[in-house]
Enzyme design. Structure first.
Site, PDB file in Angstrom:
ATOM      1  N   ASP A   3       6.650  12.788  14.552  1.00 57.47           N
ATOM      2  CA  ASP A   3       6.722  12.650  13.097  1.00 57.47           C
ATOM      3  C   ASP A   3       5.386  13.006  12.450  1.00 57.47           C
ATOM      4  O   ASP A   3       4.874  12.273  11.613  1.00 57.47           O
ATOM      5  CB  ASP A   3       7.151  11.219  12.752  1.00 57.47           C
ATOM      6  CG  ASP A   3       7.717  11.113  11.335  1.00 57.47           C
ATOM      7  OD1 ASP A   3       8.036  12.169  10.739  1.00 57.47           O
ATOM      8  OD2 ASP A   3       7.812   9.992  10.809  1.00 57.47           O
TER       9      ASP A   3
ATOM     10  N   VAL B  37       3.998  -0.821   4.117  1.00 57.73           N
ATOM     11  CA  VAL B  37       2.645  -1.197   4.516  1.00 57.73           C
ATOM     12  C   VAL B  37       2.008  -2.083   3.447  1.00 57.73           C
ATOM     13  O   VAL B  37       2.094  -1.787   2.248  1.00 57.73           O
ATOM     14  CB  VAL B  37       1.775   0.059   4.726  1.00 57.73           C
ATOM     15  CG1 VAL B  37       0.422  -0.310   5.290  1.00 57.73           C
ATOM     16  CG2 VAL B  37       2.470   1.048   5.643  1.00 57.73           C
TER      17      VAL B  37
ATOM     18  N   LEU C 150       0.836  -1.223   0.000  1.00 57.80           N
ATOM     19  CA  LEU C 150       0.000   0.000   0.000  1.00 57.80           C
ATOM     20  C   LEU C 150       0.858   1.255   0.000  1.00 57.80           C
ATOM     21  O   LEU C 150       0.450   2.296  -0.485  1.00 57.80           O
ATOM     22  CB  LEU C 150      -0.892   0.016   1.244  1.00 57.80           C
ATOM     23  CG  LEU C 150      -2.036  -0.977   1.277  1.00 57.80           C
ATOM     24  CD1 LEU C 150      -2.712  -0.952   2.644  1.00 57.80           C
ATOM     25  CD2 LEU C 150      -3.061  -0.679   0.193  1.00 57.80           C
ATOM     26  N   GLY C 151       2.013   1.149   0.617  1.00 60.69           N
ATOM     27  CA  GLY C 151       2.861   2.337   0.668  1.00 60.69           C
ATOM     28  C   GLY C 151       4.130   2.046   1.427  1.00 60.69           C
ATOM     29  O   GLY C 151       4.302   0.978   2.017  1.00 60.69           O
TER      30      GLY C 151
END
Ligand SMILES: *[C@@H]1O[C@H](CO)[C@@H](O)[C@H](O)[C@H]1NC(C)=O
Ligand SMILES: *[C@@H]1O[C@H](CO)[C@@H](O)[C@H](O)[C@H]1NC(C)=O
Ligand SMILES: *[C@@H]1O[C@H](CO)[C@@H](O)[C@H](O)[C@H]1NC(C)=O
Ligand SMILES: *[C@@H]1O[C@H](CO)[C@@H](O)[C@H](O)[C@H]1NC(C)=O
Ligand SMILES: *[C@@H]1O[C@H](CO)[C@@H](O)[C@H](O)[C@H]1NC(C)=O
Ligand SMILES: *[C@@H]1O[C@H](CO)[C@@H](O)[C@H](O)[C@H]1NC(C)=O
Ligand SMILES: *[C@@H]1O[C@H](CO)[C@@H](O)[C@H](O)[C@H]1NC(C)=O
Ligand SMILES: *[C@@H]1O[C@H](CO)[C@@H](O)[C@H](O)[C@H]1NC(C)=O
Ligand SMILES: *[C@@H]1O[C@H](CO)[C@@H](O)[C@H](O)[C@H]1NC(C)=O
Ligand SMILES: *[C@@H]1O[C@H](CO)[C@@H](O)[C@H](O)[C@H]1NC(C)=O
Length: 758
Positions: free
Chosen positions: A612, A502, A494-495
């Site tokens: 973050d 992910v 997904l990323g």
């Protein structure tokens, strides 16, 4: 009505000269505090007369035409208030006097000639004329703490702050127009020398008759004796219609330009300020005090071993809470230790300066010297000082460390021996922690340092949001093969982010889609610690946080299972032009992100610093509600400083500047990152974009330009958040209140201004 007033006001200002012949107060007139208490100017905007002060009355000039009855001048400001039976008498023989019922007389004005009439002008100037209709006295020549439109502060004069908003007596700060052309702020009672100044115009050497002027359009500037503008404090050009301006040195020692719209029944608002750091005015905290900033407000503490003289009056300072004995006597009841106070500066009044390599030796040198009562250490220089210590303040960006000699009675020492108290200096970190515990406000700093050094996070379990998923509250533990099955062998990516990759997966017999994150760069963590962390993260529930469903700690493999967010991240939405968000949607997103951060910072039993915050870590659910992900991971991941681009002209991306300095990182680091995200949301662009012209490439800098040009309030919140100095940034709670319009948004200091004063 207000416009008419204003028209008259303008007329009055522009025809001051012509008005010399006009008077509205004749000899023999009088005022009393209760009936006929003031003489109004023609438009009714200003009044001269009695105003209420504490339980009595004072005489002065005040704004009568607005709801906030602002006092702009006071006669004999240090005299006690008078009672209701007093009379202000413009006597038939031409004196303006205050008479008490007992017959005591006080001069209100002392004109050079005998007066025949007086007038309260619409400019706010109260003037007295002689028989030739010449002004022989005016309040504009005898200013207290305020400068009005058209009024000048001439060389050899100064404004002195009031004690407080409600007590107009002379306070502790002054603004002096010196004869060397320099406009300088000092504490009251100090010589006009640079070491006592805390603000200066930088116009020294520009002639001996420079004056400070305020024009109708809010232009505040310095004029030399030949009529040349030599320095602008404000650019001017502010609206003149129905608006008045006044400049005042406030009780906190900062001088500000205020505007007030006569049309709206609002308050005065600050449009310019000599400083934005409330601890700048020297002496705010009195002797042996220490000024600290808490959410932009100044707060005075006492140094260790000192107690406040008067809690309600900061300028009264602090005195030792023990009686010093001869420091050499070994058999006395007193023992001395040095207590460290980090990041602290005060007036340098040292009697000895030593070159010493380590701070422990500086500490020891002061301890052994009976004359030394405190010492500061910085860059190999140890300065020994005696009491009192003046102008103490906390400066987060300063690596100064101060040591204060503190006496403790020997019985106390014996009792606390097990805690590790030793006379031997050097290993006093524990003592520092204990002793400073009394100074509640220092603690956030200490814990910030502790966090930074050791990355110690103290989570406590909390359960403050609603779960919403109907699942067991704590996340479950999966095996690696479970996850392989769930993700079909980690098939669909997904990323990829800074913390890991992910993958898409399903649980509950393919009923629910999940996102499985494989953590990379994880610190060596025992399984038990990892599980503890996971449980803690798993118990934070808030609608603006991504829910952790499970985790896996299987040898080298560490994975997290999150609920799946169908709309990707904020970065996808914001930076991909095909999905435009309207203004309201973006502000709603900002509000929700702030709520998520507020939960992490304040609403759980213990605090989580995200570390973050960036659009890539803000995921969007199916209703485009933002949810913060990756919170609580900062503890597990290795610090990744190389990833941040410090090389580019001070660009920090989303990372707060204190990360790159040797400075404690606190929750304000998240506020900084949020500020950048907010600016991106508002301006609809990336924080750094080199495709744009150079002056627009860095959003922070460009935003300040925008702000100067257009005054967009939300943009201003972003600017506050990204201030360099963490203590100046608002808390996330204040950010949320500002976003919701509940509290006013003050004008932010220019980022370059702050850099130049560092
Ligand atoms: C107030 O002063 C005016 C004239 O200055 C006078 O006519 C009027 O009677 C006074 N009112 C009271 C209550 O004393
Ligand atoms: C105002 O402050 C002065 C100076 O601190 C003090 O002496 C005086 O009592 C105060 N006045 C009132 C009315 O509180
Ligand atoms: C004003 O002062 C004059 C002269 O001192 C006195 O005669 C007169 O009574 C005073 N007026 C009031 C109202 O006190
Ligand atoms: C005022 O400033 C102008 C411009 O800097 C200068 O030419 C002039 O000499 C100054 N006047 C005095 C009295 O210093
Ligand atoms: C400055 O003002 C003082 C007093 O008003 C005057 O004596 C002096 O001559 C003035 N100096 C200049 C250069 O104008
Ligand atoms: C101050 O600003 C005015 C315009 O508001 C400008 O004309 C003037 O040159 C400026 N003066 C200085 C010294 O920068
Ligand atoms: C004006 O200030 C007062 C006191 O500081 C405050 O109570 C009030 O809400 C303010 N009004 C506005 C319109 O901001
Ligand atoms: C002085 O104050 C410190 C806290 O600053 C306290 O720990 C100490 O016990 C006090 N000493 C005396 C003698 O009261
Ligand atoms: C506060 O303390 C200072 C110093 O002791 C004193 O001069 C001043 O009058 C006090 N102010 C008030 C309002 O009591
Ligand atoms: C405290 O300890 C010292 C020696 O360290 C001892 O001489 C003294 O008697 C002790 N005092 C008390 C009150 O116990």
């Amino acid at each position: 009505m207000a416009s008419l007033l204003f028209f008259l006001l303008l007329l009055a200002i522009s025809t001051t000269e012509a008005q010399q012949g006009e008077s509205n107060v004749n000899l023999g007139s009088f005022l009393t505090p209760t009936t006929n208490s003031s003489w109004l100017s023609r438009s009714g905007l200003y009044a001269f007369g009695f105003y209420q002060q504490a339980n009595g009355y004072a005489v002065g000039v005040f704004l009568a035409g607005i709801s906030e009855k602002t006092v702009v001048w006071t006669a004999n400001r240090d005299n006690p208030p008078v009672l209701a039976d007093a009379t202000l008498n413009f006597t038939t023989d031409g004196r303006l006097i205050l008479q008490s019922a007992q017959g005591k007389e006080t001069n209100i004005a002392s004109p050079s000639d005998s007066a025949t009439s007086a007038s309260m002008l619409d400019s706010g100037n109260f003037v007295i004329y002689n028989s030739n209709k010449k002004i022989i006295w005016q309040s504009f020549d005898n200013p207290t703490n305020t400068l009005l439109q058209g009024q000048r502060l001439r060389a050899r004069n100064e404004l002195v702050s009031s004690v407080s908003e409600s007590n107009q007596s002379a306070g502790i700060f002054r603004l002096a127009m010196q004869t060397d052309g320099h406009l300088v702020q000092y504490p009251v009672g100090t010589p006009d020398t640079a070491e006592y100044s805390y603000w200066a115009s930088g116009t020294n050497g520009q002639g001996d008759n420079v004056s400070l002027c305020l024009d109708d359009d809010g232009h505040l500037y310095l004029l030399n004796s030949t009529g040349t503008n030599i320095k602008n404090l404000t650019g001017g050009g502010y609206p003149t219609k129905d608006t008045i301006y006044l400049m005042r040195i406030d009780a906190d020692g900062i001088f500000r330009l205020y505007s007030h719209n006569l049309d709206k029944n609002g308050n005065f608002s600050v449009i310019w300020s000599s400083s934005y750091v409330k601890c700048d005015p020297k002496g705010l905290c009195g002797l042996n005090g220490l000024c600290t900033i808490n959410d932009q407000d100044a707060n005075c503490l006492c140094l260790p071993g000192f107690a406040s003289v008067d809690q309600r009056n900061w300028s009264s300072g602090c005195v030792r809470n023990f009686t010093a004995e001869s420091c050499k006597s070994k058999d006395g009841n007193m023992k001395y230790i040095m207590q460290a106070v980090p990041n602290t500066v005060w007036e340098d009044n040292s009697f000895a300066i030593l070159s010493i390599l380590i701070k422990e030796d500086c500490e020891a040198a002061c301890l052994e010297d009976c004359n030394c009562e405190a010492a500061t250490y910085k860059d190999g220089i140890c300065r020994k000082q005696k009491l009192p210590l003046r102008f103490g303040r906390r400066v987060l960006s300063d690596l100064n460390i101060a040591f204060i000699k503190v006496g403790i009675s020997t019985s106390t020492i014996n009792r606390t021996e097990p805690m590790g108290r030793e006379e031997k200096s050097g290993k006093n970190i524990l003592i520092l922690g204990i002793s400073l515990g009394a100074f509640g406000l220092i603690m956030p700093v200490i814990s910030g340092i502790a966090f930074y050094r050791n990355r110690v996070w103290s989570y406590r379990l909390s359960n403050c949001g609603n779960v919403g998923t109907g699942m067991d509250v704590s996340p479950r533990s999966f095996t690696y093969s479970d996850l392989e099955k769930m993700t079909n062998g980690f098939k669909e990516e997904l990323g990829r982010g800074s913390s890991g990759t992910v993958y898409k997966g399903t649980i509950w017999n393919d009923q629910k889609i999940v996102a499985v994150k494989r953590l990379e760069k994880v610190l060596r963590e025992g399984e038990k610690e990892f599980q503890t962390e996971m449980k803690v993260i798993g118990r934070t529930h808030h609608k603006n946080l991504v829910c952790l469903l499970g985790y896996c700690h299987d040898g080298e493999n560490k994975l997290l299972v999150y609920e799946y967010m169908s709309n990707g991240s904020l970065a996808d939405i914001l930076f991909k032009p095909e999905k435009k968000l309207c203004w309201n949607e973006r502000i709603e997103i900002a509000r929700n992100i702030a709520k998520g951060i507020l939960y992490l910072h304040e609403e759980c039993e213990s605090q989580i610093i995200h570390c973050d915050i960036k659009p890539q870590n803000i995921l969007m659910d199916e209703y485009r509600c933002p949810k913060i992900s990756d919170f609580g991971l900062a503890k597990l991941l290795k610090p990744d400083q190389t990833n941040t681009n410090t090389a580019i002209r001070g660009t920090k991306g989303y990372v707060a500047p204190e990360w790159h300095r040797n400075q404690p990182v606190t929750i304000k680091a998240d506020v900084y990152s949020f500020g950048i995200v907010l600016l991106e949301l508002i301006c609809y662009r990336k924080s750094v974009d080199w495709d744009l012209p150079e002056e627009e490439a860095i959003l922070e800098e460009w935003a300040y330009y925008c702000f100067q040009a257009h005054d967009l309030s939300k943009l201003v919140i972003g600017l506050w958040c990204v201030l360099d100095e963490p203590s100046l940034r608002p808390s996330i709670k204040k950010v949320l209140l500002m976003l919701e319009g509940t509290v006013d948004i003050p004008i932010p200091p220019s980022p370059t201004y702050l850099l130049s004063t560092r």
